[in-house]
Enzyme design. Structure first.
Site, PDB file in Angstrom:
ATOM      1  N   THR A 145       0.975  -1.396   0.064  1.00  0.00           N
ATOM      2  CA  THR A 145       0.056  -0.046  -0.072  1.00  0.00           C
ATOM      3  C   THR A 145       0.958   1.095  -0.126  1.00  0.00           C
ATOM      4  OG1 THR A 145      -1.427   1.409   1.310  1.00  0.00           O
ATOM      5  CG2 THR A 145      -0.329  -0.093   2.588  1.00  0.00           C
ATOM      6  N   ASP A 147       0.028   3.801   1.033  1.00  0.00           N
ATOM      7  CA  ASP A 147      -0.014   4.677   2.298  1.00  0.00           C
ATOM      8  C   ASP A 147       0.922   4.153   3.357  1.00  0.00           C
ATOM      9  OD1 ASP A 147      -2.038   5.489   0.915  1.00  0.00           O
ATOM     10  OD2 ASP A 147      -3.684   4.705   2.317  1.00  0.00           O
ATOM     11  N   ARG A 182       3.757  32.463  -5.243  1.00  0.00           N
ATOM     12  CA  ARG A 182       2.562  31.988  -4.659  1.00  0.00           C
ATOM     13  C   ARG A 182       2.702  30.888  -3.762  1.00  0.00           C
ATOM     14  NH1 ARG A 182       0.291  30.932 -10.754  1.00  0.00           N
ATOM     15  NH2 ARG A 182      -1.151  32.963 -10.890  1.00  0.00           N
ATOM     16  N   GLY A 190      -3.255   8.926   1.465  1.00  0.00           N
ATOM     17  CA  GLY A 190      -3.068   8.587   2.746  1.00  0.00           C
ATOM     18  C   GLY A 190      -4.478   8.488   3.372  1.00  0.00           C
ATOM     19  N   GLU A 242      -4.514  13.519   2.332  1.00  0.00           N
ATOM     20  CA  GLU A 242      -5.889  13.706   2.174  1.00  0.00           C
ATOM     21  C   GLU A 242      -6.813  13.649   3.229  1.00  0.00           C
ATOM     22  OE1 GLU A 242      -6.583  10.578  -0.807  1.00  0.00           O
ATOM     23  OE2 GLU A 242      -6.312   9.028   0.636  1.00  0.00           O
ATOM     24  N   ARG A 295       0.396   6.520  -7.797  1.00  0.00           N
ATOM     25  CA  ARG A 295       0.325   4.944  -7.729  1.00  0.00           C
ATOM     26  C   ARG A 295       0.860   4.498  -9.095  1.00  0.00           C
ATOM     27  NH1 ARG A 295      -5.263   4.182  -4.917  1.00  0.00           N
ATOM     28  NH2 ARG A 295      -5.608   2.791  -7.101  1.00  0.00           N
TER      29      ARG A 295
HETATM   30  O1  F6P Z   1      -5.184   2.966   0.127  1.00  0.00           O
HETATM   31  C1  F6P Z   1      -4.585   3.126  -1.087  1.00  0.00           C
HETATM   32  C2  F6P Z   1      -5.087   4.604  -1.541  1.00  0.00           C
HETATM   33  O2  F6P Z   1      -4.289   4.845  -2.439  1.00  0.00           O
HETATM   34  C3  F6P Z   1      -5.490   5.575  -0.585  1.00  0.00           C
HETATM   35  O3  F6P Z   1      -4.269   6.509  -0.193  1.00  0.00           O
HETATM   36  C4  F6P Z   1      -6.506   6.588  -1.405  1.00  0.00           C
HETATM   37  O4  F6P Z   1      -7.364   7.006  -0.366  1.00  0.00           O
HETATM   38  C5  F6P Z   1      -7.147   5.210  -2.016  1.00  0.00           C
HETATM   39  O5  F6P Z   1      -6.282   4.048  -2.308  1.00  0.00           O
HETATM   40  C6  F6P Z   1      -7.781   5.599  -3.458  1.00  0.00           C
HETATM   41  O6  F6P Z   1      -8.728   4.670  -3.781  1.00  0.00           O
HETATM   42  P1  F6P Z   1      -9.204   4.561  -5.378  1.00  0.00           P
HETATM   43  O7  F6P Z   1      -8.037   4.000  -6.173  1.00  0.00           O
HETATM   44  O8  F6P Z   1     -10.194   3.477  -5.237  1.00  0.00           O
HETATM   45  O9  F6P Z   1      -9.692   5.829  -5.608  1.00  0.00           O
END
Ligand code: F6P
Length: 367
Positions: A145, A147, A182, A190, A242, A295
């Site tokens: 993950t 995160d 700015r 996260g 987030e 990602r």
């Molecule tokens: O859990 C991993 C994650 O990348 C989080 O950081 C994020 O909130 C979520 O997945 C986003 O998920 P999706 O790809 O379903 O929008």
């Protein structure tokens, strides 16, 4: 002894997944294992995570072609270079109380003759692996993950690449932020933990970092900015996770869609923070949401290495019949931890240890 193992990737994708699949496959099919341990493996890749293994019809060759991939050294040879997951993924929860499909899942595992499952995922996907383990299915887990909030391991696949993306994007933002004088507020992922924001912000020299573990005062953010801009610095970078929230407030929810594991889609905090800064200080502010860029892309060196080591360790666990466990990194060593110990818990940022609550940034004392 002959053993059929199946690998699947579940939850959000990330760089490093393909490498882990490659190294599970390569190690399982290493001829020395057959010789030395009197065990020979067949390796299957399940497409689309839990969804694939639930929806496949083992009696229908067309359906098997869609959901089951035979993996060998030739198929996976170059996979570790690429991001995403070649096996596809889903957020399907077989144990969703509103639509429990666990019986079908277990039935299919049996019909396909799968002796052991290698499950690559985060908290939700590995939670399913643990439930299956309790029901007698042989499972081992590999943590992933971006995160990096899984307990029981110091590292989860995807984290390092994501931190590098944050750093590279902030390096880019600096030139335009500086030219225009700015404030840029950068929103990282996260869902529960601030690791991405903290490490991404620290390595890119962000002035302020806001994490979910420490709700922030908007007034203090503005005060810090006034202090800095009083020193003739004309721009600032703020990184916000987030799930960060203002003191007394709630996380910002992007939309009301709830996934199969009951998670809402989080987001919007950067836009709020930028607007508040502009309103309260008059400093021109912009925001950017890095979102799924974090990602994407090819895995970093660390993610390739960890994917390799985790994949190899998962096969060791199967050979040693160490089921119901997740491979992990602990004090720099690859080891294993019972799945039972990692579910329903999260590894959050230890504020006292790592966060400066006055300056809203990483700590400046380490020892
Ligand atoms: O859990 C991993 C994650 O990348 C989080 O950081 C994020 O909130 C979520 O997945 C986003 O998920 P999706 O790809 O379903 O929008």
């Amino acid at each position: 002894m002959k053993m059929k193992i199946a690998i699947l990737t579940g939850g959000g994708d990330c760089p490093g997944l393909n490498g882990a699949v490659k190294w599970v496959t390569k190690s399982a099919l290493d001829p020395r294992i057959a010789e030395n341990r009197s065990i020979s493996f067949e390796v299957l890749g399940i497409m689309q995570g839990w969804k694939g293994i639930i929806e496949v019809d083992p009696d229908d060759p067309k359906s098997c072609e869609k959901y089951i991939k035979h993996l060998d050294e030739e198929v996976v040879r170059s996979w570790d270079r690429y991001g995403g997951t070649n096996l596809g993924t889903s957020r399907t929860n077989p144990f969703n109380p509103q639509n429990d499909r666990s019986a079908k899942l277990i039935d299919n595992i049996k019909k396909l003759g799968i002796d052991a499952l290698v499950v690559i995922g985060g908290e939700d996907t590995l939670g399913v692996a643990y439930k299956l383990h309790k029901l007698g299915i042989k499972t081992v887990g590999i943590p992933k993950t971006i995160d990096n909030d899984l307990t029981g391991t110091e590292y989860s696949l995807g984290f390092d690449t994501a931190v590098n993306v944050i750093m590279e994007e902030i390096d880019r933002l600096r030139t335009t932020a500086g030219s225009h004088g700015r404030i840029f507020v950068v929103e990282t992922m996260g869902r529960h933990a601030g690791w991405l924001a903290l490490h991404g912000g620290e390595c890119s020299g962000a002035y302020i970092i806001l994490i979910p573990e420490y709700p922030f005062e908007m007034e203090r953010v503005c005060e810090l900015l006034r202090q800095r801009h009083g020193r003739e610095i004309n721009y600032s970078i703020i990184v916000v996770a987030e799930a960060a929230k203002p003191a007394g407030g709630q996380e910002f929810i992007k939309d009301c869609h709830v996934d199969d594991f009951g998670h809402e889609s989080i987001g919007g905090i950067a836009s709020y923070v930028a607007a508040e800064i502009q309103r309260k200080t008059g400093f021109e502010s912009r925001h950017i949401v890095l979102s799924h860029l974090q990602r994407g892309g090819t895995p970093s060196a660390r993610d390739r290495l960890m994917a390799r080591w985790f994949g190899i360790a998962a096969v060791d666990m199967i050979i040693n019949e160490d089921f119901g466990r997740m491979v992990s990194l602990s004090r720099g060593e690859i080891t294993g931890v019972p799945l039972k110990e990692i579910i329903n818990k999260l590894k959050l940022v230890d504020v006292e240890k790592y966060y400066d609550t006055e300056r809203y940034n990483g700590r400046r004392t380490i020892l």
